[in-house]
Motif scaffolding. Structure first.
Motif, PDB file in Angstrom:
ATOM      1  N   PRO A 141      90.015  24.763 -44.132  1.00  0.00           N
ATOM      2  CA  PRO A 141      90.586  26.001 -44.704  1.00  0.00           C
ATOM      3  C   PRO A 141      91.769  25.740 -45.633  1.00  0.00           C
ATOM      4  CG  PRO A 141      90.166  26.267 -42.362  1.00  0.00           C
ATOM      5  CD  PRO A 141      89.991  24.810 -42.665  1.00  0.00           C
ATOM      6  N   LEU A 142      92.546  24.712 -45.334  1.00  0.00           N
ATOM      7  CA  LEU A 142      93.707  24.405 -46.176  1.00  0.00           C
ATOM      8  C   LEU A 142      93.264  24.045 -47.590  1.00  0.00           C
ATOM      9  CD1 LEU A 142      96.727  22.176 -45.215  1.00  0.00           C
ATOM     10  CD2 LEU A 142      95.519  21.777 -47.343  1.00  0.00           C
ATOM     11  N   ILE A 143      92.286  23.171 -47.703  1.00  0.00           N
ATOM     12  CA  ILE A 143      91.822  22.746 -49.025  1.00  0.00           C
ATOM     13  C   ILE A 143      91.134  23.892 -49.755  1.00  0.00           C
ATOM     14  CG2 ILE A 143      90.227  21.210 -50.225  1.00  0.00           C
ATOM     15  CD1 ILE A 143      92.786  19.875 -49.343  1.00  0.00           C
ATOM     16  N   ILE A 144      90.465  24.766 -49.018  1.00  0.00           N
ATOM     17  CA  ILE A 144      89.853  25.927 -49.661  1.00  0.00           C
ATOM     18  C   ILE A 144      90.930  26.822 -50.261  1.00  0.00           C
ATOM     19  CG2 ILE A 144      88.543  28.043 -49.239  1.00  0.00           C
ATOM     20  CD1 ILE A 144      86.919  26.503 -47.170  1.00  0.00           C
ATOM     21  N   ARG A 145      92.004  27.044 -49.495  1.00  0.00           N
ATOM     22  CA  ARG A 145      93.089  27.892 -50.004  1.00  0.00           C
ATOM     23  C   ARG A 145      93.821  27.236 -51.169  1.00  0.00           C
ATOM     24  NH1 ARG A 145      93.643  29.048 -44.407  1.00  0.00           N
ATOM     25  NH2 ARG A 145      95.101  27.301 -44.163  1.00  0.00           N
ATOM     26  N   ALA A 146      94.009  25.910 -51.090  1.00  0.00           N
ATOM     27  CA  ALA A 146      94.772  25.187 -52.114  1.00  0.00           C
ATOM     28  C   ALA A 146      93.844  24.386 -53.019  1.00  0.00           C
ATOM     29  CB  ALA A 146      95.791  24.262 -51.437  1.00  0.00           C
ATOM     30  N   ARG A 147      92.700  24.962 -53.346  1.00  0.00           N
ATOM     31  CA  ARG A 147      91.659  24.194 -54.036  1.00  0.00           C
ATOM     32  C   ARG A 147      92.053  23.777 -55.453  1.00  0.00           C
ATOM     33  NH1 ARG A 147      90.234  29.302 -53.086  1.00  0.00           N
ATOM     34  NH2 ARG A 147      89.760  30.755 -54.788  1.00  0.00           N
ATOM     35  N   TYR A 148      93.006  24.451 -56.051  1.00  0.00           N
ATOM     36  CA  TYR A 148      93.482  24.044 -57.377  1.00  0.00           C
ATOM     37  C   TYR A 148      94.715  23.151 -57.275  1.00  0.00           C
ATOM     38  CZ  TYR A 148      90.486  27.857 -59.024  1.00  0.00           C
ATOM     39  OH  TYR A 148      89.414  28.672 -59.272  1.00  0.00           O
ATOM     40  N   ALA A 149      95.664  23.566 -56.461  1.00  0.00           N
ATOM     41  CA  ALA A 149      96.941  22.849 -56.396  1.00  0.00           C
ATOM     42  C   ALA A 149      96.826  21.512 -55.673  1.00  0.00           C
ATOM     43  CB  ALA A 149      98.002  23.714 -55.708  1.00  0.00           C
ATOM     44  N   ALA A 150      96.091  21.478 -54.568  1.00  0.00           N
ATOM     45  CA  ALA A 150      96.045  20.259 -53.754  1.00  0.00           C
ATOM     46  C   ALA A 150      95.517  19.053 -54.529  1.00  0.00           C
ATOM     47  CB  ALA A 150      95.217  20.503 -52.494  1.00  0.00           C
ATOM     48  N   PRO A 151      94.357  19.133 -55.182  1.00  0.00           N
ATOM     49  CA  PRO A 151      93.888  17.959 -55.934  1.00  0.00           C
ATOM     50  C   PRO A 151      94.844  17.547 -57.050  1.00  0.00           C
ATOM     51  CG  PRO A 151      92.117  19.553 -55.633  1.00  0.00           C
ATOM     52  CD  PRO A 151      93.377  20.236 -55.228  1.00  0.00           C
ATOM     53  N   VAL A 203     100.025  14.126 -49.670  1.00  0.00           N
ATOM     54  CA  VAL A 203      99.221  14.826 -48.666  1.00  0.00           C
ATOM     55  C   VAL A 203     100.115  15.650 -47.750  1.00  0.00           C
ATOM     56  CG1 VAL A 203      97.729  14.510 -46.653  1.00  0.00           C
ATOM     57  CG2 VAL A 203      97.309  13.186 -48.741  1.00  0.00           C
ATOM     58  N   ALA A 204     101.263  15.090 -47.357  1.00  0.00           N
ATOM     59  CA  ALA A 204     102.192  15.817 -46.490  1.00  0.00           C
ATOM     60  C   ALA A 204     102.697  17.088 -47.170  1.00  0.00           C
ATOM     61  CB  ALA A 204     103.365  14.917 -46.115  1.00  0.00           C
ATOM     62  N   VAL A 205     103.005  16.994 -48.459  1.00  0.00           N
ATOM     63  CA  VAL A 205     103.468  18.177 -49.195  1.00  0.00           C
ATOM     64  C   VAL A 205     102.393  19.251 -49.218  1.00  0.00           C
ATOM     65  CG1 VAL A 205     104.054  19.044 -51.495  1.00  0.00           C
ATOM     66  CG2 VAL A 205     105.149  16.965 -50.628  1.00  0.00           C
ATOM     67  N   VAL A 206     101.165  18.855 -49.484  1.00  0.00           N
ATOM     68  CA  VAL A 206     100.059  19.819 -49.531  1.00  0.00           C
ATOM     69  C   VAL A 206      99.886  20.511 -48.175  1.00  0.00           C
ATOM     70  CG1 VAL A 206      97.552  20.022 -49.716  1.00  0.00           C
ATOM     71  CG2 VAL A 206      98.823  18.694 -51.412  1.00  0.00           C
TER      72      VAL A 206
END
Length: 277
Positions: A164-174, A234-237
């Motif tokens: 769910p985290l990557i889905i929510r942050a799908r633009y910012a995280a990568p 990764v920790a920041v994300v």
């Protein structure tokens, strides 16, 4: 010493113009309130890379600028120069977007303009390197490709761990992860392969520590800095997940700053690598 070598304020007239311009543009952007979300993090990424490229062209052996322009592209003035350029474009796009009723396209257009300007600067750098006879495209290309691969694996691992985290942050995280992996890998290549001295004290201290480990003779000293950058990104994300959900505008701006800390220095590295031949 916590500041990188070469850090110094520009002459007072330049400083006043840059700081004054930055305050004016920031105030106008706050007043205009263009849409800011995760897509803005992506849209600002080419501008961050542009700042790194512009700074590289101000360093030996390139030193491309006229003497009157040199103070605009040193450290830290290049950050203000790039912000003023980017902010002016953002304002123009915002005015145009609001006037035409297409405010939802402002971030996309900002990213496209930034990508176009960055492409021109990179092509100029490559042509300059070719004319100087120093061009070496291998290490810049390898830095980018290897960074994309490692960042993709890292984002996939986080997605499997906390989908769910990557889905929510799908633009910012990568974007954040790639920026810092890119910085780590380009710095490691510069140190271990090309013998480029690291100007920033924290990366230098990390790699000096790694150089004293038994692994140094086999895999060099840059690997530890890559690992640290990856773990921090990764920790920041992960830690920004709730903030991004609760305060998307503020969190997106913070993540943009985090991205800039990695992407600017990384692009500076690879442009300099072009002249390592």
């Amino acid at each position: 010493m916590i500041l990188p070598s070469g850090f110094g304020l520009p002459p007072l007239p330049y400083l006043v113009a840059l700081v004054g311009g930055a305050f004016l543009i920031a105030a106008l952007l706050v007043a205009l309130e263009p849409p800011v979300d995760q897509r803005t993090v992506v849209a600002l990424a080419p501008w961050m890379a542009l700042g790194g490229a512009l700074h590289a062209l101000n360093q030996p052996p390139i030193e491309l600028y006229d003497a009157a322009l040199v103070p605009l592209f040193g450290t830290p003035s290049v950050y203000l120069t790039t912000f003023n350029l980017m902010g002016a474009v953002w304002l123009l796009l915002s005015f145009f977007g609001v006037r035409t009723g297409n405010s939802g396209n402002i971030s996309r257009n900002l990213g496209l303009v930034g990508t176009g300007v960055l492409t021109v600067i990179l092509l100029l750098s490559a042509v300059t390197a070719l004319r100087s006879g120093l061009v070496d495209p291998v290490w810049p290309a390898l830095s980018v490709l290897l960074s994309l691969f490692v960042a993709a694996i890292a984002v996939l691992a986080v997605a499997l761990w906390r989908t769910p985290l990557i889905i929510r942050a799908r633009y910012a995280a990568p974007t954040v992860v790639f920026a810092h992996v890119f910085d780590g890998i380009s710095t490691a290549i510069g140190t271990d392969v090309l013998g480029v001295g690291e100007r920033s004290p924290v990366p230098r201290a990390i790699m000096e520590f790694a150089a004293g480990l038994p692994t140094a003779s086999a895999i060099g000293s840059g690997w530890l800095f890559v690992l640290v950058k990856l773990l921090v990104a990764v920790a920041v994300v992960v830690l920004m997940d709730d903030y991004l959900n609760d305060e998307p505008v503020e969190a997106s701006l913070v993540l943009s700053l985090v991205t800039a800390v990695g992407l600017g220095p990384a692009t500076n590295n690879v442009v300099l690598f072009l002249f390592a031949g």
